[in-house]
Write an enzyme that holds these catalytic residues in place. Structure first.
Site, PDB file in Angstrom:
ATOM      1  N   ASP A 402      -3.073  49.104  54.342  1.00  0.00           N
ATOM      2  CA  ASP A 402      -1.847  49.820  54.649  1.00  0.00           C
ATOM      3  C   ASP A 402      -0.891  49.572  53.476  1.00  0.00           C
ATOM      4  OD1 ASP A 402       0.270  51.074  56.232  1.00  0.00           O
ATOM      5  OD2 ASP A 402       1.063  49.037  56.383  1.00  0.00           O
ATOM      6  N   ASP A 607      -0.052  45.557  58.830  1.00  0.00           N
ATOM      7  CA  ASP A 607       0.955  44.681  59.431  1.00  0.00           C
ATOM      8  C   ASP A 607       1.707  45.309  60.590  1.00  0.00           C
ATOM      9  OD1 ASP A 607       2.366  46.498  57.724  1.00  0.00           O
ATOM     10  OD2 ASP A 607       4.109  45.172  57.898  1.00  0.00           O
ATOM     11  N   ASP A 611      -0.791  49.895  63.006  1.00  0.00           N
ATOM     12  CA  ASP A 611      -2.060  49.520  62.371  1.00  0.00           C
ATOM     13  C   ASP A 611      -3.044  48.879  63.353  1.00  0.00           C
ATOM     14  OD1 ASP A 611      -1.238  50.361  59.828  1.00  0.00           O
ATOM     15  OD2 ASP A 611      -0.222  48.451  59.461  1.00  0.00           O
TER      16      ASP A 611
END
Length: 713
Positions: A402, A607, A611
């Site tokens: 991410d 995080d 996600d």
């Protein structure tokens, strides 16, 4: 099933109480009811249940189960307490020495007619050191469980006594128990080393009662309670600082020694140490849900999740032990029946073959190797939730990230101030004061930059009278009167609406245009910068053999491409919603349907709460623990406690080294055993060699596993 318990309780008053019952052969030593640190042997994870030791600051248990469930080995190590075993070893040596002295002095002469007397005398040291092995073997046989190490040792040594090898039988049992004691000691030392890495459980919490501080157990507090943390104390529960400022040592959580400055309003994590300043903290999570409890729970139960190598050992032992027992029977029977061999010779060879055969070195050292690797990772602020994830880390070929909060800081930072009609200092000051009352991330970054450059906080009372008529316009920006001047700060559309002729900027980022009294004054560039170690982390991953690096982001394609170019990431997917991230990861996983380990695993690092689905979907999910959401941390298999992406290649190095050590143990143990078994079948290896091939190899394998506890950062 009969067991025996012996409990020794030593309370703070100094009294000692003992009690025993006929239920379980465990020894518990308690010196205080308050426990602070747990350490679980990796043995349990292989299904062998050899020995479990729970070690606290002042609370120690040594568990030795009579049966070895699930591994096919059945060995019971460290029978009773260590002091009890030492006493048995000393008594055995003394009685054995006394018999030998009587023999050498001529007072005893064991001729054929006195063979029974020899058996009785040598049975004394033999039973002192081996009674527990014989007793467990008998009970296992009554339950139909023949194929364990106790059975192998009992049959081999009793057979030696029958063949007249009294000295060898007693000495072999003694040597075996000494080896087991040393092996248990090595295991306990390794577990203590792991426990020391995670000695972060707080012992108490301070609360105010009638104007005084009172210490209570952290688990008695609830969310919303107020606690006080003095300098030098651990923060017992997660919370928000409502009064005070300080620096925190978060090394136990993150593996980093650099203190973290905290102020009123900041969130703090349990397990951190307050270095200075009195802090008043409002609890946000109960003890069972706090960071320190979650960390300890992850480490304590990590070994319960079996890796593929551990599962292989379990299956292997269940098949292997019956095979070698029947092979020993054939070795004892076939040569005398069909080749006129000497029964005594071939029975002795078969007994030696049995002693050699037990796969104890494998069922002990393999899970210990996984647990040591997990302990080493925890020392560096990397929490691996199980041995299977440690093994998966060693096989990563595709790394997916991410963007925001994982590869980038996740907070806006002022990277440039470009002034037109006024100087940079004035432009930044006027904009920061205009943003005084705003909590928008862009506003916060501008105010932080002003505080960084000047040391002044625009939110203090000194600036209150300088700003009036504040108006925050959604989707445009903010307007205010600062020192009698009309300040407008926002995007290009806002500038168009007030007819201020703005100019574009060649630098990438979010552009905040500023107009003073309707005239364009300049702009401020704000970006979400890459983390300091992000580029090096990507480079180290590729160096370690990761074939593809991918970045997923909900940000614009321009923002994604900019960060990817800075970090040298191979592929970028932008403008993604959570469902879109799942779809991309599913496509990346599609070629690996033949099995993640055989074709390389896919790791995803993220995080945010968005996600969590991808973390659960990936072969191995890696969450950022310091700033990451609870949902992400819960769904992840690995947690990086300080959000440092450089810990990802470090975790892979730890995993690969641990797996390499485990494979060394497997090859070493099997190689030695097969070689000695062949020698024993041909009469070259004696009983002493057989015991070394079992206990000695197991001890060496355990010592080798302990190397996984350390790695160069």
């Amino acid at each position: 099933m009969e067991h025996r318990h012996t409990h020794t309780h030593t309370h703070q008053c100094g009294h000692t109480h003992e009690q025993s019952d006929e239920h379980c052969e465990h020894t518990h030593e308690h010196c205080d009811s308050a426990c602070s640190t747990h350490s679980h042997s990796g043995h349990a994870s292989c299904g062998c249940a050899h020995e479990h030791t729970h070690e606290h600051e002042c609370h120690e248990h040594d568990h030795c189960h009579e049966e070895a469930q699930g591994c096919g080995c059945g060995c019971c190590h460290s029978h009773g307490s260590s002091s009890h075993m030492v006493l048995r070893i000393v008594l055995t040596v003394l009685s054995f020495a006394a018999i030998r002295i009587l023999e050498y002095s001529g007072l005893l002469a064991f001729t054929a007619e006195y063979a029974f007397a020899a058996v009785l005398l040598y049975a004394i040291p033999y039973l002192i050191i081996g009674y527990d092995i014989l007793w467990i073997a008998v009970k296992n046989i009554l339950r139909g469980d023949f194929f364990d190490e106790n059975f192998l040792m009992s049959v081999a040594t009793i057979g030696a006594m029958i063949l007249g090898e009294y000295i060898e039988a007693a000495a072999v049992m003694l040597f075996y128990q000494v080896g087991e004691a040393l092996q248990g000691y090595a295991v306990r030392r390794s577990k203590k080393s792991i426990t020391a890495l995670m000695d972060i459980r707080p012992d108490y919490a301070n609360i105010e009662k009638n104007g005084e501080l009172v210490q209570i157990a952290p688990d008695l507090l609830k969310a919303g309670d107020l606690i006080v943390v003095k300098p030098g104390e651990k923060i017992p529960l997660d919370g928000i600082i409502i009064e005070g400022e300080s620096s925190l040592n978060t090394a136990a959580l993150t593996g980093e020694s650099l203190p973290r400055d905290v102020y009123t309003g900041d969130a703090v994590l349990s397990g951190s140490v307050n270095l200075r300043g009195l802090l008043k903290i409002r609890v946000t999570k109960e003890f069972g849900e706090s960071t320190v409890s979650k960390i300890l729970e992850m480490v304590e139960h990590a070994a319960e999740k079996k890796a593929k190598t551990e599962t292989f050992i379990t299956r292997f032992a269940r098949i292997y032990t019956p095979i070698v027992v029947f092979s020993a029977v054939f070795l004892a029977v076939l040569p005398p029946l069909f080749f006129a061999g000497d029964w005594a010779v071939w029975v002795q060879r078969a007994l030696i073959f049995l002693v050699i055969s037990c796969p104890c070195a494998l069922v002990i050292s393999v899970p210990l190797g996984f647990f040591a690797g997990i302990g080493c990772a925890s020392k560096h602020g990397i929490l691996i939730k199980g041995g299977n994830y440690l093994e998966a880390l060693a096989q990563v070929k595709t790394a997916v990230f991410d963007k925001t909060g994982t590869l980038t800081r996740g907070v806006f930072t002022v990277t440039a101030v470009h002034a037109d009609t006024i100087n940079e200092e004035q432009l930044l000051e006027l904009t920061a004061i205009a943003e005084r009352y705003s909590n928008h991330p862009i506003s916060l970054s501008i105010k932080a930059e002003y505080r960084k450059r000047t040391g002044q906080n625009v939110e203090s009372g000194a600036f209150e009278k300088r700003v009036t008529n504040v108006n925050e316009i959604a989707g445009r920006g903010i307007s205010a009167v600062v020192d009698g001047k009309k300040i407008c700060a926002g995007n290009s559309r806002f500038m168009d609406e007030i007819n201020a002729k703005w100019r574009n900027c060649s630098r990438f980022g979010t552009i905040v245009h500023v107009a003073v009294d309707g005239f364009y004054a300049g702009h401020i560039v704000i970006t979400d910068e890459p983390k300091p170690n992000a580029a090096e982390a990507v480079r180290q991953l590729k160096k370690a053999g990761v074939e593809k690096t991918v970045m997923l982001t909900g940000d614009s394609k321009a923002a994604g491409d900019y960060i990817a170019s800075q970090l040298n990431v191979d592929e970028v997917y932008a403008d993604l919603l959570p469902a879109g991230k799942v779809e991309i990861v599913e496509k990346l996983l599609a070629p690996q349907t033949s099995g993640p380990v055989s074709s390389g695993t896919l790791a995803f690092a993220g995080d945010g709460i968005n996600d969590a689905p991808v973390l659960a979907l990936a072969d191995i999910g890696i969450a950022m623990g310091a700033m990451g959401s609870d949902a992400a941390i819960e769904a992840a298999d690995v947690v990086l406690m300080d959000d440092d992406p450089a810990k990802l290649p470090l975790s892979m190095r730890i995993a690969r080294r641990s797996i390499r050590i485990i494979r060394q143990n497997i090859v070493f143990a099997l190689g030695i055993k097969i070689a000695v078994m062949v020698l024993g079948a041909f009469g070259i290896a004696n009983m002493w060699t057989a015991v070394f091939a079992d206990t000695g190899v197991a001890l060496l394998a355990v010592l080798n596993s302990m190397r996984a506890l350390k790695i160069r950062h």
